[in-house]
Design a protein around this motif. Structure first.
Motif, PDB file in Angstrom:
ATOM      1  N   UNK A  48       0.660  -1.329  -0.191  1.00  0.00           N
ATOM      2  CA  UNK A  48       0.009  -0.060  -0.040  1.00  0.00           C
ATOM      3  C   UNK A  48       0.835   1.599   0.178  1.00  0.00           C
ATOM      4  N   UNK A  49       2.237   1.423   0.137  1.00  0.00           N
ATOM      5  CA  UNK A  49       2.793   2.182  -0.102  1.00  0.00           C
ATOM      6  C   UNK A  49       4.296   2.876  -0.949  1.00  0.00           C
ATOM      7  N   UNK A  50       3.453   1.262  -1.373  1.00  0.00           N
ATOM      8  CA  UNK A  50       4.446   1.493  -3.339  1.00  0.00           C
ATOM      9  C   UNK A  50       5.375   2.816  -3.355  1.00  0.00           C
ATOM     10  N   UNK A  51       4.161   4.537  -3.248  1.00  0.00           N
ATOM     11  CA  UNK A  51       4.629   5.303  -4.407  1.00  0.00           C
ATOM     12  C   UNK A  51       5.358   5.929  -3.686  1.00  0.00           C
ATOM     13  N   UNK A  52       5.139   5.639  -1.555  1.00  0.00           N
ATOM     14  CA  UNK A  52       6.043   6.561  -0.569  1.00  0.00           C
ATOM     15  C   UNK A  52       7.797   5.412  -0.788  1.00  0.00           C
ATOM     16  N   UNK A  53       7.449   4.430  -1.352  1.00  0.00           N
ATOM     17  CA  UNK A  53       8.690   3.793  -1.529  1.00  0.00           C
ATOM     18  C   UNK A  53       9.313   4.564  -2.478  1.00  0.00           C
ATOM     19  N   UNK A  64      14.537  -1.421 -10.175  1.00  0.00           N
ATOM     20  CA  UNK A  64      14.629  -2.708 -10.877  1.00  0.00           C
ATOM     21  C   UNK A  64      15.389  -4.029  -9.764  1.00  0.00           C
ATOM     22  N   UNK A  65      16.427  -3.236  -9.029  1.00  0.00           N
ATOM     23  CA  UNK A  65      17.145  -4.266  -8.071  1.00  0.00           C
ATOM     24  C   UNK A  65      15.768  -3.744  -7.337  1.00  0.00           C
ATOM     25  N   UNK A  66      15.506  -3.643  -6.352  1.00  0.00           N
ATOM     26  CA  UNK A  66      14.137  -3.536  -5.388  1.00  0.00           C
ATOM     27  C   UNK A  66      12.821  -4.259  -6.039  1.00  0.00           C
ATOM     28  N   UNK A  83      10.688 -10.850  -7.826  1.00  0.00           N
ATOM     29  CA  UNK A  83      10.383 -10.778  -6.343  1.00  0.00           C
ATOM     30  C   UNK A  83       8.764 -11.307  -5.913  1.00  0.00           C
ATOM     31  N   UNK A  84       9.020 -11.978  -4.865  1.00  0.00           N
ATOM     32  CA  UNK A  84       7.645 -12.409  -4.194  1.00  0.00           C
ATOM     33  C   UNK A  84       6.482 -10.836  -4.595  1.00  0.00           C
ATOM     34  N   UNK A  85       4.803 -11.402  -4.125  1.00  0.00           N
ATOM     35  CA  UNK A  85       4.336 -10.958  -3.801  1.00  0.00           C
ATOM     36  C   UNK A  85       3.985  -9.710  -2.471  1.00  0.00           C
ATOM     37  N   UNK A  86       3.940  -8.535  -2.334  1.00  0.00           N
ATOM     38  CA  UNK A  86       3.787  -7.740  -1.310  1.00  0.00           C
ATOM     39  C   UNK A  86       3.142  -7.536  -0.238  1.00  0.00           C
ATOM     40  N   UNK A 134       4.890  -6.629  -7.659  1.00  0.00           N
ATOM     41  CA  UNK A 134       5.847  -5.581  -7.580  1.00  0.00           C
ATOM     42  C   UNK A 134       5.813  -5.525  -9.502  1.00  0.00           C
ATOM     43  N   UNK A 135       6.056  -5.983 -10.159  1.00  0.00           N
ATOM     44  CA  UNK A 135       6.102  -6.682 -11.330  1.00  0.00           C
ATOM     45  C   UNK A 135       5.248  -5.403 -12.267  1.00  0.00           C
ATOM     46  N   UNK A 136       3.698  -5.670 -11.647  1.00  0.00           N
ATOM     47  CA  UNK A 136       2.679  -4.082 -12.323  1.00  0.00           C
ATOM     48  C   UNK A 136       3.557  -3.245 -12.109  1.00  0.00           C
ATOM     49  N   UNK A 137       3.812  -3.081 -10.615  1.00  0.00           N
ATOM     50  CA  UNK A 137       4.035  -1.864 -10.353  1.00  0.00           C
ATOM     51  C   UNK A 137       5.420  -0.979 -11.850  1.00  0.00           C
TER      52      UNK A 137
END
Length: 701
Positions: free
Chosen positions: A474-479, A635-637, A642-645, A657-660
């Protein structure tokens, strides 16, 4: 020991009849006995020269009346005397395509001899510095006329090896001690043929002679103005250059320090060197210390000759200097037109040889010191006043001249033993400069400690703001904002210190390179390699703090990939700061550095996606190095399967993560392409900076 000791400077025979002996009466410090000689060290309150015990053969030309022994720098390499003659020297500078050229020097002629302390004087804008820069070989563009060395046409590359130029501002690295600076100079200028023990002897002898031995462990930033000036001279004396140029050597010094400085220059001249300096308006006491004057006004010579001949020359043309007036002040008034427009009259008088010109006197042979005559006391002395050797003693020479081998006529004497290149190899230069840069960096608390603390402190602040959000869908934009803020911080924190600090190093480099210490390549490669460890360490400290405080994936491979991308981004930004610092002043660099970063940040992919840009602007993100750093870190993160958050809310749109990454238009991005692009930026900017260095060196001429 309370009585006064009288010491006089013995003049060579060609000065007889034109220059009297200069007498100095000084009170010796306690505990001195006969056999003590003068050294150019600072004394107590009288501003004179400190009496020191020195070897009998230490510096020629300064003679103790009690001991009758000259002082020489006995361990320095031997150099022949050098006379400089220039004919019809004209220098012009461009004032633009429409305004043409402004002529600064207008066909000046003259000759500066070895063994003389020469002053180039004149009002502001008369061409003093231009003339000295032209003679030193620093000005070659738009220069016409002839410069001859010992009667032969000057070969610039050779002449620069036999001369040194000591600038008005003492360009010294502030975090080195006096002894360290001298050892570096000895290692660079004496070459591999001189052993370490021999270099140590040379350094100790020069420090003792110039009165710097007591402050040998003091950093140059803590030296007084007079000590800094003497250190600048000491650094160039290491290879005993026969020609020394000084730009305003007394600038910024008090009267006592000025006297000490000129006393030192006079002693160096008496050692057989050609000492040329510009001086604006000396006091009467300092004015009398010069052997030869060359006065300019409006780019033309209005007097050349002895100090004693100036007042009679002016009087013969109707300009009577009052008895209470300093002749140096009076001639400046005449040159500035305060006594009427008379420059043309003076110039014509000089051309008609009406001044007391030393060129009219018989020139002394370079080997005049070997002619033995009898003094009034019956003691055998040389014609130049230096006592003849006793049985079994070596024949003293002026400045190391070996008269039996006619060094003046040999190319070897002009090449100073080096046919091509610098005294040391490029690899040794690189090693010495790398050690010096590391040492300066470690001692610079502002550059080192503050940068480390700022990276750690800002890392903690960013970590607290974005604490624990790295694995929350829920905080990928902030990340992503955290990641972009980190890239941005590393960019500016690497660029700005370099823009601010490098111009200081640039001044030191200009002085040392033009005085033939080392090559541009060696300095630049040493600077590049020395930048890597500290900047990499700062980036590692910051990334380590932020990565784990924000709960990014605990995967060693991903951590190393993020670390690598951030380090590369900071190194590219530092390279850009180096480019700006090398090509601009500090004032212009402070403005241009941040201003040039704005478009780079706009096209980084954070504020606007690539596919949202107009077609004619879609190429711009490819020249933004911040884009590659940000994309590679994302890309590194979030990439590489990478598995689902975890989701802390009812619905998380970017749980995958791929969708983001696809939403950020980075779905097809490749980490290795971003890494290679940053390496390419680093190499390309460093290469461009090297050519900017070369162009600046060329522009100096």
């Amino acid at each position: 020991m309370d009585e006064l000791r009288s010491v006089h400077v013995q003049m060579p025979p060609r000065y007889e009849g034109s220059l009297p002996c200069v007498h100095y009466t000084l009170s010796p410090p306690e505990g001195l006995n006969n056999g003590h000689m003068f050294s150019s060290a600072p004394s107590i309150a009288n501003g004179g020269l400190l009496v020191k015990k020195v070897p009998n053969n230490s510096l020629p030309g300064v003679v103790d009346t009690n001991n009758k022994r000259p002082m020489v720098l006995s361990h320095l390499p031997s150099r022949p005397p050098v006379d400089i003659q220039f004919t019809d020297l004209t220098y012009s500078v461009s004032e633009g395509r429409k305004r043409g050229f402004n002529t600064i020097l207008k066909g000046v002629n003259g000759k500066f001899r070895s063994g003389e302390l020469t002053a180039i004087m004149g009002p502001s804008g008369a061409g003093k510095s231009t003339l000295m820069n032209s003679l030193a070989g620093y000005k070659t563009s738009h220069l016409t006329g002839s410069v001859r060395i010992n009667g032969k046409e000057r070969q610039l590359r050779r002449f620069r090896k036999m001369s040194c130029y000591i600038m008005q501002d003492d360009q010294l690295l502030p975090h080195l001690t006096v002894l360290e600076a001298m050892n570096i100079s000895a290692n660079l200028k004496l070459g591999k043929d001189t052993s370490r023990a021999e270099k140590k002897v040379v350094v100790e002898e020069i420090l003792e002679m110039l009165g710097l031995a007591e402050c040998s462990n003091t950093r140059t930033s803590n030296l007084s103005g007079g000590q800094r000036k003497r250190l600048s001279i000491a650094l160039e004396l290491v290879n005993n250059p026969p020609v020394m140029f000084f730009d305003e050597p007394t600038s910024g010094l008090d009267s006592a320090s000025c006297f000490q400085c000129l006393s030192l220059l006079k002693s160096l001249a008496r050692g057989g060197r050609t000492i040329i300096c510009t001086i604006h308006q000396p006091s009467a006491r300092l004015f009398e210390m010069f052997d030869h004057l060359y006065i300019l006004a409006e780019g033309q010579c209005i007097y050349q000759g002895s100090v004693q001949g100036l007042v009679p020359f002016l009087s013969s043309l109707g300009f009577v200097c009052p008895g209470y007036h300093n002749p140096a002040d009076y001639v400046m008034e005449v040159a500035c037109g305060e006594h009427g427009e008379c420059v043309y009259k003076l110039v014509m008088a000089v051309k008609n040889i009406k001044c007391n010109n030393l060129d009219l006197l018989p020139a002394a042979s370079p080997c005049a010191g070997t002619e033995v005559v009898k003094s009034t006391s019956g003691e055998k002395v040389h014609a130049n006043g230096i006592p003849a050797p006793g049985p079994g003693e070596p024949v003293p020479t002026t400045g190391g001249v070996n008269c039996t081998t006619s060094l003046l006529d040999s190319d070897e004497s002009l090449m100073l033993g080096h046919s091509t290149g610098f005294p040391t190899s490029g690899l040794l230069q690189f090693y010495i400069l790398l050690k010096r840069t590391f040492l300066s960096t470690l001692r610079d608390k502002t550059l080192t400690l503050m940068r480390l603390l700022s990276h750690a402190g800002l890392g903690i602040l960013i970590g607290m703001i974005y604490f624990g959000i790295g694995n929350d869908a829920s905080k990928v934009i902030s990340n992503s904002g955290c990641i972009f803020a980190s890239v941005l911080f590393l960019t500016f924190n690497a660029m700005m210190p370099t823009i601010l600090t490098f111009p200081v190093e640039m001044g030191v480099f200009m002085k040392e390179h033009l005085n033939y210490w080392y090559s541009l390549k060696s300095f630049y490669f040493a600077k590049t390699m020395a930048d890597l460890p500290l900047q990499s360490l700062c980036s590692i400290v910051y990334v380590t703090v932020v990565y784990f405080m924000t709960s990014q994936p605990h995967d060693p491979l991903r951590f190393i990939m993020v670390l690598n991308m951030c380090v590369l981004t900071s190194l590219v930004a530092q390279s850009l700061g180096l480019l700006v610092g090398a090509g601009m002043s500090i004032e212009n660099g402070i403005f241009f550095g941040p201003a040039s970063s704005v478009p780079i940040i706009l096209f980084s992919g954070f504020f606007v996606n690539f596919n949202a840009l107009p077609t004619y602007m879609q190429w711009l993100p490819y020249i933004s190095y911040v884009r590659y750093g940000f994309e590679g870190t994302m890309v590194a993160i979030y990439g590489h399967g990478r598995e689902k958050l975890k989701c802390s809310e009812a619905y998380c749109h970017f749980k995958n993560p791929k969708k983001f990454l696809e939403e950020m238009d980075m779905g097809k991005a490749e980490y290795w392409i971003d890494a290679v692009a940053l390496v390419g930026f680093f190499v390309g900017i460093r290469f461009i900076t090297y050519w900017v260095f070369r162009m600046r060196l060329h522009a100096k001429r």
